[in-house]
Design an enzyme around this catalytic site. Structure first.
Site, short mmCIF file in Angstrom:
data_model
loop_
_atom_site.label_atom_id
_atom_site.label_comp_id
_atom_site.label_asym_id
_atom_site.label_seq_id
_atom_site.Cartn_x
_atom_site.Cartn_y
_atom_site.Cartn_z
N ASP A 1 -9.30 -5.13 7.89
CA ASP A 1 -7.86 -5.12 7.69
C ASP A 1 -7.27 -4.02 8.56
OD1 ASP A 1 -5.35 -5.65 6.44
OD2 ASP A 1 -5.67 -3.90 5.16
N THR B 1 -3.84 -2.49 7.99
CA THR B 1 -3.04 -1.54 7.23
C THR B 1 -3.90 -0.77 6.25
OG1 THR B 1 -1.20 -3.08 7.39
CG2 THR B 1 -0.99 -1.29 5.81
N ASP C 1 -7.96 -2.71 1.87
CA ASP C 1 -7.47 -1.82 0.82
C ASP C 1 -6.52 -2.53 -0.14
OD1 ASP C 1 -5.40 -2.16 2.64
OD2 ASP C 1 -4.60 -0.14 2.32
#
Length: 1147
Positions: free
Chosen positions: A402, A404, A736
């Site tokens: 990911d 971000t 996250d």
């Protein structure tokens, strides 16, 4: 299609006039919006006023709490299912359910039963020890596994408990505000919205003031999402062209669970709770407890099967050989019943061969290596929730990360200032503001960007991400923002709003009033007529130059903010404004100071970590919900894109469209009747769903060069991971956010961020990065490869020892009809091979050299060609050395005088200690000497036969017996200097040392040599096994391997004590075992193992083992289907799946 009250499939209870199905559809429409779908559905449903009546709520006073049970019955609750952590005994029982452990337990019980049943009465008390040793190995292994799992589970629960304490919200009930845990909110509750709070459930905004949310946890998008009331959103929708508008051009009135409030405040009514909410529905699908088969488990299952076959075939061969020999020897002899016992013993020896062949130390080695590594990884900020993930990470060939919060910091950072040229700012270290701007411009920068702000950093960050980035820049410049706000008094404040798109203040700067302004670049630039250059001062503005600068910054994925100012007179108009709230004084004659560029910067350690991954043969892909331009820029900056010409950057929906999505392998449609967990499949008699890519050819064309997947949804990332695993890649996924959870669960190894990660992401992950540091993933790779190598080292050592033990047992039984190593001695051998071998070889720490090679194939056979060469070659050398000692040792091994010469081996028995004894043992020779005949007429090897003479002192023939004559020993090279044979029988089948042993039960010095040489060979093979390649320096990194430096000398010391003082208990020579010179001889023969291995390293393995190691392990054949088991726990096609749930939520 919205369901109205007449379409409801279940009867209403009490006075509720809306169903949870209808409310779910509104929330899901917001999650998947392309324009204003949720607004349309709310309007069709009846709007805000209808919901107040339908939910039996009151927007002012909240719930009355007089219908809690009915409310929960109709709409559900927000409490998570209470999943108690497994107790220690549950974890222990789970470890005992391992198939290998069960086989070992069975083998141990069979060994105990057979050994005890067939042992002589004198030794029956010790016969159980070997089988019990296997049980001890199982107990140690399972307890070590359970203890490690128990400690990790407690640490994980503690981590979640800390996060859970902060999850409280303010609600209005009975007209009063009260704080409750977010798990207690119900549908119809009125929840107060504050900046920074986490949204507890899906809800409808009732009041909003500059309300924006961070939905990156759910969608991956970092842009703030505007929220407002339904009436405002309807009005905005009616003014917006849907053909040209973006996804979030019109604000949304729906607050999604699991998201966080960035700015503003307001009030909302809860619509959807629990497992039906946007965050809850993902959590629900991750709550299945399926067994997971890791790549190493598949490899070990394969090698265990092969070892089992080897032991079985060896046992069959030895039983056949011994039966044939028995038939030949007894062919001329009359049958006696005692021969039945002898034949039964053949089968007992066969069972012994199988038991010896079983690598009972392997589970313990795996457990110890994983437990040691997981504890060490915790120091590297890797909390390993699933111990097997540690070794799995060693084979990782793909990382889908990911963006971000994983590659980037998930916070905005000021990175550039444009004034005349683009200035790169220090983003990680301290700096000085005047190094970038002259003092005069620096002062105005502080006034317009720092003082002109409502954000703060202390006591905790509060405000918009943009303003916080400016304040953090001042902290890096070692200039606390507070001192400037005290320095410049505020005269007038014009706050930011989404319509104004700017924020302005009038400050008192040394008695002069100055308007400072910051805002959207196109808005502020339009109000500027002059430009303050750092080199030329204030000049007329050239808008084209500024616009080009802004465009170039946008291409770098920078969000641009313009700073402007002007000095104003005392009579200026400070109150009038236009219909958008922009004051006239802000609209013209401004002086442009600078264009600021901000972005969510990458973590400092990421570029190096990605380079290390590439060096290690691991491809890193970015999978993000962000737009394609930003994603490409970040990927370039990280080093993910290295060859722009071949690189593929694609949006998630387009990727899924081209590959056809994920379908059931059995039925081929996206949705079918196949079930997703094996227990339900077995219970209901249905097929187990196995996900596969619908268009594999297109996937194969895309994925090798796919570097970035932008605008990806959970199902897009899931499809990518599914396809990669299908192609035998070991896939790691980092993330996250809640939206990352499906792929985290699907992957072989899921990494979640411990600080910024959501609880749902942490629950789905196998490893948690406690410091949110991407570089920790590289350490996890290094530890994973180290675990794999350590297990291979132990395998090399144990399989060599097992092969030697089995070979010696076969040869000893077939040729001598005795065990070269007695069962009690094998107990010590097994202890070396199992517990101590595991500790010595399975706990070596890693080195960075492990990253200099490509990852191993998930389906490769764990025994490589090189390992096979070393195992077989070393075993042949060891077997050869031991057989030389066994069959020729009585020709050259020295023997020395000791106290036993006058006690145990006194008189005629001296011939059983020295091979060059000069004793007369021939009957005719003794008779010719004219010796007096003994009174006995026959000899015996049973001391209880008092009427017969013992074979150790006499020779009998034709009812005549004479005592054996032995002259005194001279103890020179011709007399009593060479060890006597300890073989119980000769190759021809005649009694040898059996006579002495059966009467005195005293171990021979000869076979004490044999046992000691065998142990010395294993000790030197410890050094060989430290390296599984042809590396000559087997001592490399040994100084960092403290366990090895302690355990190997410890084994040697225990061996000395056992041979010297415990020899009688394990069947060795009883008078202090061996003398110093004999020890040196044993060490010398043991070193042959080391020298032979050095020679083997010079021989190419392809010369004699071309097929070994090329074999592939097929998970399907092993019935440990990684893809099918791990694939079925994730929410692919969330929309369609949850549409069915919304129609039948109790399903």
């Amino acid at each position: 299609m919205i369901l109205d009250a007449t379409q409801r499939t279940e009867p209403y209870t009490t006075s509720f006039r809306v169903s949870k199905e209808q409310l779910c559809q509104v929330a899901y429409a917001c999650q998947e919006r392309t324009f204003t779908e949720e607004i349309d559905q709310l309007e069709e449903l009846g709007g805000q006023e209808f919901l107040e009546m339908a939910l039996c709520s009151n927007y002012k006073d909240g719930l009355q709490l007089n219908d809690v049970s009915q409310r929960e019955l109709n709409f559900g609750h927000n409490r998570k299912p209470l999943i108690l952590p497994k107790s220690y005994f549950q974890l222990l029982w789970g470890a005992l359910e391992d198939f290998t452990m069960r086989i070992l337990c069975l083998a141990a019980l069979v060994s105990i039963a057979v050994d005890v049943a067939t042992a002589s009465s004198d030794y029956r008390a010790y016969a159980w020890i070997e089988g019990f040793a296997i049980l001890v190995a199982v107990i140690i292994s399972t307890n070590a596994n359970a203890i490690n799992d128990y400690q990790k589970e407690k640490q994980f629960q503690k981590l979640n408990a800390v996060a859970d304490e902060r999850k409280r919200v303010t609600v209005i009930r009975n007209g009063q505000k009260c704080d409750i845990h977010m798990s207690e909110v119900m549908v119809g509750d009125i929840v107060m919205i504050f900046e920074g709070m986490e949204i507890p459930a899906d809800g409808l905004v009732l009041e909003a003031s500059d309300l924006t949310t961070d939905e990156s946890a759910m969608t991956g998008e970092t842009d703030p999402i505007k929220k407002n009331t339904l009436d405002f959103c309807i009005a905005k929708r009616n003014q917006t062209d849907s053909a040209t508008a973006g996804h979030h051009e019109v604000p949304s009135p729906i607050m999604m669970s699991g998201t966080r409030v960035l700015t503003g405040e307001g009030k909302m009514v809860i619509l959807v709770v629990g497992d039906l909410s946007c965050a809850g529905k993902i959590s629900a699908l991750l709550r299945q407890d399926e067994p997971e088969a890791t790549p190493l488990q598949v490899k070990l299952a394969a090698i265990a099967e092969d070892i089992g076959k080897f032991g079985l075939y060896s046992a069959i061969i030895i039983v056949i050989v011994m039966c044939i020999r028995f038939a030949v020897e007894k062919s001329q002899v009359e049958w006696e019943n005692k021969y039945i016992v002898e034949i039964v013993n053949f089968f007992i020896i066969g069972i012994t061969v199988i038991v010896v062949a079983i690598p009972e130390g392997l589970p313990l080695a795996v457990t110890l290596s994983l437990a040691y590594s997981t504890k060490q990884m915790l120091r590297d900020q890797n909390l390993v929730r699933k111990m097997a993930a540690c070794e799995t990470m060693g084979g990782a060939s793909m990382i889908c990360s990911d963006k971000t919060g994983t590659l980037t910091q998930n916070k905005m950072t000021l990175v550039n200032i444009w004034n005349d040229n683009l200035i790169e700012l220090e983003t990680y270290q301290t700096c000085i503001l005047t190094d970038y701007l002259p003092q005069q411009l620096a002062d105005i920068f502080v006034q317009s960007a720092i003082v002109n702000s409502s954000a703060m950093l202390r006591p905790e960050p509060k405000g918009s991400k943009t303003e916080i980035s400016f304040l953090e820049f001042m902290d890096r410049c070692q200039k606390p923002y507070e001192e400037f706000r005290d320095k410049y008094p505020i005269v007038v404040k014009y706050p930011f709003s989404s319509q104004r798109k700017r924020m302005s203040m009038i400050l008192d700067v040394g008695g002069q009033q100055r308007l400072v302004c910051k805002g959207a670049s196109e808005m502020v630039l339009a109000a500027c007529t002059q430009y303050h250059s750092k080199s030329n001062g204030v000049t007329t503005i050239n808008s084209k130059v500024i616009e080009d600068a802004i465009e170039n910054m946008a291409k770098k994925a920078l969000r641009t903010i313009c700073l402007a100012y002007k000095n104003i007179s005392n009579g200026a108009d400070l109150t009038n404004k236009d219909d958008k709230g922009v004051y006239y004084i802000e609209q013209n004659d401004l002086i442009l100071l600078a264009v600021l560029g901000i972005k969510d910067i990458i973590r400092q350690e990421v570029p190096r970590a990605i380079q290390l991954c590439k060096k290690a043969g691991i491809k890193v892909r970015m999978v993000t919900g962000d737009n394609i331009t930003t994603a490409r820029a970040i990927a370039n900056e990280c080093g993910i894109i290295t060859n722009p010409e071949d690189s593929i950057v694609m949006e998630g929906p387009e990727f899924v469209r081209r590959i056809g999505g994920v379908v059931c392998k059995n039925c081929h449609p996206e949705n079918c009747n196949c079930v997703r967990d094996s227990q339900t499949a077995q219970k209901e008699g249905k097929k187990l769903r196995i996900d596969t890519i619908a268009n594999p050819e297109e996937f194969d064309r895309i994925y090798p060069n796919l570097d970035v997947l932008a605008r990806s949804r959970p199902e897009d990332k899931y499809a990518l991971v599914t396809g990669l695993i299908e192609r035998n890649h070991v896939v790691a996924v980092t993330g996250d956010g809640t939206n990352d959870a499906p792929a985290l669960k699907k992957a072989d190894v899921g990494f979640a961020m411990g600080v910024s990660g959501t609880e749902v992401a942490r629950e789905a992950a196998a490893i948690i990065l406690l410091d949110d540091n991407f570089n920790s993933i590289v350490k996890a790779v290094m530890w994973g490869r180290n675990v794999y190598d350590n297990i291979k080292k132990f395998l090399r050592f144990q399989l060599t020892a097992n092969l030697v033990s089995v070979s010696l047992t076969l040869i000893g039984a077939a040729v001598l009809r005795q065990e070269v190593l007695r069962p009690i001695q094998l107990l010590w051998v097994n202890l070396i091979m199992d517990t101590l071998g595991s500790l010595a070889l399975a706990t070596e720490p890693p080195s960075e050299k492990l990253l200099n090679r490509k990852p191993h194939d998930r389906n490769e056979y764990i025994i490589s060609k090189k390992m096979f060469k070393f195992i077989v070659g070393t075993a042949l050398i060891q077997v050869g050395v031991v057989l030389v000692i066994v069959f020729l040792g009585d020709k050259f091994l020295p023997e020395y005088q000791d106290a036993y010469d006058t006690t145990v081996f006194s008189g005629p028995k001296i011939r059983f200690k020295y091979s060059n004894h000069n004793c007369i043992t021939d009957f005719e020779s003794l008779k010719q000497l004219g010796l007096t005949k003994l009174n006995e007429t026959s000899s015996t090897d049973n001391p209880d036969d008092s009427d017969k003479c013992l074979k150790t002192r006499c020779v009998c023939q034709n009812d005549e017996c004479y005592e054996i004559q032995c002259p005194p020993c001279l103890y020179n090279e011709d007399s009593c200097s060479v060890v006597a044979s300890g073989r119980l029988m000769t190759v021809q089948g005649d009694y040898d040392y059996y006579i002495m042993y059966n009467i005195e039960h005293e171990g021979s010095r000869h076979f004490t040599y044999v046992f000691n040489v065998f142990i010395m060979l294993q000790l030197f093979n410890f050094l060989n096994s430290r390296r599984i390649t042809d590396e000559i320096n087997f001592l490399d990194n040994i100084t960092n391997h403290s366990a090895f430096l302690i355990i190997v000398p410890f084994i040697f010391c225990i061996q000395v004590l056992m041979v010297t003082f415990g020899s009688a208990a394990i069947g060795l020579y009883g008078c202090y075992g061996l003398q110093i010179k004999q020890w040196l001889i044993g060490i010398g023969f043991g070193s042959i193992s080391l020298l032979g291995c050095l020679i083997l390293k010079l021989i190419p393995e392809d010369n004699f083992c071309s097929q070994i190691g090329s074999q592939k392990i097929l998970p399907v054949q092993q019935e440990v289907k990684i893809s099918s088991q791990k694939a079925e726990q994730t929410p692919y096609t969330l929309n369609k799946h949850y549409n069915s749930i919304s129609r039948d939520p109790e399903h």
